[in-house]
Design a protein around this motif. Structure first.
Motif, PDB file in Angstrom:
ATOM      1  N   ALA A  29      10.953   9.177  -5.179  1.00 12.19           N
ATOM      2  CA  ALA A  29       9.842   7.844  -5.066  1.00 12.19           C
ATOM      3  C   ALA A  29      10.687   6.647  -5.177  1.00 12.19           C
ATOM      4  O   ALA A  29      10.465   5.568  -4.476  1.00 12.19           O
ATOM      5  CB  ALA A  29       8.785   8.007  -6.195  1.00 12.19           C
ATOM      6  N   ALA A  30      11.480   6.585  -6.137  1.00 13.50           N
ATOM      7  CA  ALA A  30      12.310   5.255  -6.241  1.00 13.50           C
ATOM      8  C   ALA A  30      13.262   4.969  -5.155  1.00 13.50           C
ATOM      9  O   ALA A  30      13.258   3.920  -4.467  1.00 13.50           O
ATOM     10  CB  ALA A  30      13.262   5.461  -7.518  1.00 13.50           C
ATOM     11  N   ARG A  31      13.807   6.144  -4.473  1.00 13.81           N
ATOM     12  CA  ARG A  31      14.809   5.698  -3.501  1.00 13.81           C
ATOM     13  C   ARG A  31      13.985   5.466  -2.119  1.00 13.81           C
ATOM     14  O   ARG A  31      14.168   4.419  -1.307  1.00 13.81           O
ATOM     15  CB  ARG A  31      15.347   7.364  -2.810  1.00 13.81           C
ATOM     16  N   GLN A  32      12.587   6.059  -1.941  1.00 13.36           N
ATOM     17  CA  GLN A  32      11.784   5.770  -0.910  1.00 13.36           C
ATOM     18  C   GLN A  32      11.365   4.339  -0.797  1.00 13.36           C
ATOM     19  O   GLN A  32      11.426   3.397  -0.023  1.00 13.36           O
ATOM     20  CB  GLN A  32      10.431   6.450  -0.836  1.00 13.36           C
ATOM     21  N   LYS A  33      10.883   3.963  -2.288  1.00 11.94           N
ATOM     22  CA  LYS A  33      10.509   2.451  -2.717  1.00 11.94           C
ATOM     23  C   LYS A  33      11.842   1.207  -2.234  1.00 11.94           C
ATOM     24  O   LYS A  33      11.505   0.548  -1.863  1.00 11.94           O
ATOM     25  CB  LYS A  33      10.125   2.312  -4.203  1.00 11.94           C
ATOM     26  N   SER A  34      12.740   1.882  -2.794  1.00 14.36           N
ATOM     27  CA  SER A  34      14.039   1.032  -2.447  1.00 14.36           C
ATOM     28  C   SER A  34      14.307   0.696  -1.070  1.00 14.36           C
ATOM     29  O   SER A  34      14.716  -0.567  -0.588  1.00 14.36           O
ATOM     30  CB  SER A  34      15.401   1.595  -3.454  1.00 14.36           C
ATOM     31  N   ARG A  35      14.361   1.657  -0.363  1.00 15.73           N
ATOM     32  CA  ARG A  35      14.296   1.523   1.137  1.00 15.73           C
ATOM     33  C   ARG A  35      13.501   0.734   1.688  1.00 15.73           C
ATOM     34  O   ARG A  35      13.994   0.136   2.775  1.00 15.73           O
ATOM     35  CB  ARG A  35      14.631   3.031   1.742  1.00 15.73           C
ATOM     36  N   ALA A  91       0.832  -1.225  -0.063  1.00 16.82           N
ATOM     37  CA  ALA A  91      -0.060   0.018  -0.027  1.00 16.82           C
ATOM     38  C   ALA A  91       0.858   1.211   0.035  1.00 16.82           C
ATOM     39  O   ALA A  91       0.536   2.241  -0.467  1.00 16.82           O
ATOM     40  CB  ALA A  91      -1.004  -0.048   1.282  1.00 16.82           C
ATOM     41  N   ALA A  92       1.847   1.415   0.759  1.00 13.99           N
ATOM     42  CA  ALA A  92       2.830   2.273   0.841  1.00 13.99           C
ATOM     43  C   ALA A  92       3.381   2.721  -0.490  1.00 13.99           C
ATOM     44  O   ALA A  92       3.681   3.787  -0.891  1.00 13.99           O
ATOM     45  CB  ALA A  92       4.047   2.053   1.990  1.00 13.99           C
ATOM     46  N   ILE A  93       3.996   1.391  -1.233  1.00 18.85           N
ATOM     47  CA  ILE A  93       4.474   1.620  -2.681  1.00 18.85           C
ATOM     48  C   ILE A  93       3.579   2.081  -3.627  1.00 18.85           C
ATOM     49  O   ILE A  93       3.887   2.987  -4.284  1.00 18.85           O
ATOM     50  CB  ILE A  93       5.136   0.237  -2.935  1.00 18.85           C
ATOM     51  N   LYS A  94       2.219   2.033  -3.278  1.00 21.55           N
ATOM     52  CA  LYS A  94       1.380   2.325  -4.340  1.00 21.55           C
ATOM     53  C   LYS A  94       1.171   3.732  -4.099  1.00 21.55           C
ATOM     54  O   LYS A  94       0.990   4.660  -5.053  1.00 21.55           O
ATOM     55  CB  LYS A  94      -0.194   1.496  -3.969  1.00 21.55           C
ATOM     56  N   GLN A  95       1.003   4.301  -2.854  1.00 19.39           N
ATOM     57  CA  GLN A  95       0.623   5.628  -2.536  1.00 19.39           C
ATOM     58  C   GLN A  95       2.219   6.385  -3.075  1.00 19.39           C
ATOM     59  O   GLN A  95       1.966   7.673  -3.611  1.00 19.39           O
ATOM     60  CB  GLN A  95       0.985   6.037  -0.916  1.00 19.39           C
ATOM     61  N   VAL A  96       3.237   5.950  -2.855  1.00 16.89           N
ATOM     62  CA  VAL A  96       4.327   6.679  -3.360  1.00 16.89           C
ATOM     63  C   VAL A  96       4.423   6.889  -4.903  1.00 16.89           C
ATOM     64  O   VAL A  96       4.597   7.766  -5.372  1.00 16.89           O
ATOM     65  CB  VAL A  96       5.942   5.944  -3.030  1.00 16.89           C
ATOM     66  N   GLU A  97       3.923   5.494  -5.481  1.00 10.98           N
ATOM     67  CA  GLU A  97       4.068   5.830  -7.160  1.00 10.98           C
ATOM     68  C   GLU A  97       2.674   6.929  -7.584  1.00 10.98           C
ATOM     69  O   GLU A  97       3.216   7.484  -8.577  1.00 10.98           O
ATOM     70  CB  GLU A  97       3.863   4.486  -7.577  1.00 10.98           C
ATOM     71  N   LYS A  98       1.844   6.948  -6.603  1.00 10.04           N
ATOM     72  CA  LYS A  98       0.786   7.870  -7.085  1.00 10.04           C
ATOM     73  C   LYS A  98       1.302   9.183  -7.105  1.00 10.04           C
ATOM     74  O   LYS A  98       1.151  10.087  -7.821  1.00 10.04           O
ATOM     75  CB  LYS A  98      -0.527   7.358  -6.354  1.00 10.04           C
ATOM     76  N   ALA A  99       1.896   9.318  -5.892  1.00  7.97           N
ATOM     77  CA  ALA A  99       2.410  10.931  -5.713  1.00  7.97           C
ATOM     78  C   ALA A  99       3.488  11.275  -6.576  1.00  7.97           C
ATOM     79  O   ALA A  99       3.489  12.489  -7.247  1.00  7.97           O
ATOM     80  CB  ALA A  99       2.833  10.886  -4.205  1.00  7.97           C
TER      81      ALA A  99
END
Length: 82
Positions: free
Chosen positions: A71-77, A52-60
């Motif tokens: 977004a890529a950095r946050q998803k990677s972490r 769900a968090a990854i989906k939110q990050v991608e949407k933002a």
């Protein structure tokens, strides 16, 4: 306050868009924190919260609220923690 009619309308739309963007960004940050907490506590639904968090990050990122590299950095972490 602007005097021109179109400028008045622009101020009004900017305020509403700013409120929407702030709310979306806040929701994204909250979901990131929830996912990190779920991973650190080894919850059984940690994968769902991460998803769900990854989906939110991608949407933002797609809306331009955050930069795509951020977004890529946050998803990677997140994925590294998972």
């Amino acid at each position: 306050m602007p005097n021109i009619k179109s400028a008045i309308k622009r101020v009004r739309t900017n305020e509403s868009k700013n409120a929407q963007n702030t709310q979306a960004k806040s929701a994204m940050r909250s979901s990131l924190k929830k996912a990190e907490q779920a991973l650190s506590n080894n919850d059984e639904n940690a994968n769902a919260t991460v998803k769900a968090a990854i989906k939110q990050v991608e949407k933002a990122a797609s809306k331009g609220l955050i930069h795509r590299n951020t977004a890529a950095r946050q998803k990677s972490r997140l994925m590294k923690q998972a």
